[in-house]
Design a protein around this motif. Structure first.
Motif, PDB file in Angstrom:
ATOM      1  N   ALA A  59       0.687  -1.331  -0.019  1.00  0.00           N
ATOM      2  CA  ALA A  59      -0.033   0.100  -0.191  1.00  0.00           C
ATOM      3  C   ALA A  59       0.872   1.405   0.014  1.00  0.00           C
ATOM      4  O   ALA A  59       0.429   2.260  -0.573  1.00  0.00           O
ATOM      5  N   LEU A  60       1.954   1.148   0.462  1.00  0.00           N
ATOM      6  CA  LEU A  60       2.897   2.324   0.662  1.00  0.00           C
ATOM      7  C   LEU A  60       3.343   2.493  -0.723  1.00  0.00           C
ATOM      8  O   LEU A  60       3.544   3.932  -1.110  1.00  0.00           O
ATOM      9  N   ALA A  61       3.650   1.598  -1.351  1.00  0.00           N
ATOM     10  CA  ALA A  61       4.382   1.575  -2.745  1.00  0.00           C
ATOM     11  C   ALA A  61       3.561   2.359  -3.509  1.00  0.00           C
ATOM     12  O   ALA A  61       4.098   2.726  -4.686  1.00  0.00           O
ATOM     13  N   LEU A  62       2.221   1.884  -3.530  1.00  0.00           N
ATOM     14  CA  LEU A  62       1.130   2.718  -4.316  1.00  0.00           C
ATOM     15  C   LEU A  62       0.800   3.904  -3.928  1.00  0.00           C
ATOM     16  O   LEU A  62       0.138   4.735  -4.692  1.00  0.00           O
ATOM     17  N   SER A  63       1.229   4.547  -2.786  1.00  0.00           N
ATOM     18  CA  SER A  63       0.405   5.611  -2.332  1.00  0.00           C
ATOM     19  C   SER A  63       1.303   6.751  -2.626  1.00  0.00           C
ATOM     20  O   SER A  63       2.331   6.861  -2.531  1.00  0.00           O
TER      21      SER A  63
END
Length: 172
Positions: A39-43
């Motif tokens: 999720a962090l990578a996509l945010s």
């Protein structure tokens, strides 16, 4: 780790993938590292990274990112709340409560009032002011129910209020 840690499926959601609220400490914990990192990578939202740093206990790193983000978006409620969370994570819970109360005076009567009361309760709980935490959690829960808030938010306030009451009863 692929799924949530065993026994955490009934923990309240923390509003970010892979992170849940520990019903004993009332603090967010990463229960699924893979989901959290994905999720962090996509945010593209710096607040998400700040949140995860706070969950991990990295107050200084979170404060650095927060300063940059606040410069770009000084009115963001979430970022303003994270300022107080940095204090709580830095073991300055009493100062965090003060900052949350200031924020509460600015958001009374808005949709942010209940979440601010919940934050106040969490900081008071961390500071050992259990009776005050019970009051804040109860007010947050009442507002969330009255506003027909998301079920996850109502559940989170219910769990927090229940835990704070349990701790208060044990102290008596």
């Amino acid at each position: 780790m692929q799924g949530d840690l065993a026994g955490t499926s009934d923990w309240p959601e923390a509003g970010f993938p892979g992170v849940r609220i520990n019903p004993l400490s009332l603090l967010p914990e990463i229960v699924n590292e893979d989901a959290c990192r994905a999720a962090l990578a996509l945010s593209a939202d710096p607040a998400d990274n700040i949140f995860v740093l706070l969950v991990e206990g990295h107050a200084a790193e979170a404060a650095e990112l927060l300063a940059e983000a606040r410069f770009k978006d000084p009115e963001s409620f979430r970022l303003r709340a994270f300022e107080a969370e940095v204090l709580r994570v830095s073991h300055r819970a009493d100062r965090a409560v003060e900052l949350f109360k200031q924020l509460l005076s600015e958001v009374q009567g808005t949709d942010y009032e209940a979440v601010t009361l919940h934050y106040i309760g969490k900081a008071q709980y961390a500071a050992g002011h259990i009776a005050a935490a019970v009051e804040a959690f109860a007010r947050a829960l009442d507002l969330r129910v009255a506003q027909s808030a998301d079920a996850a938010q109502i559940y989170s306030s219910t769990v927090a209020l229940q835990r704070a009451r349990e701790v208060m009863d044990l102290a008596c």
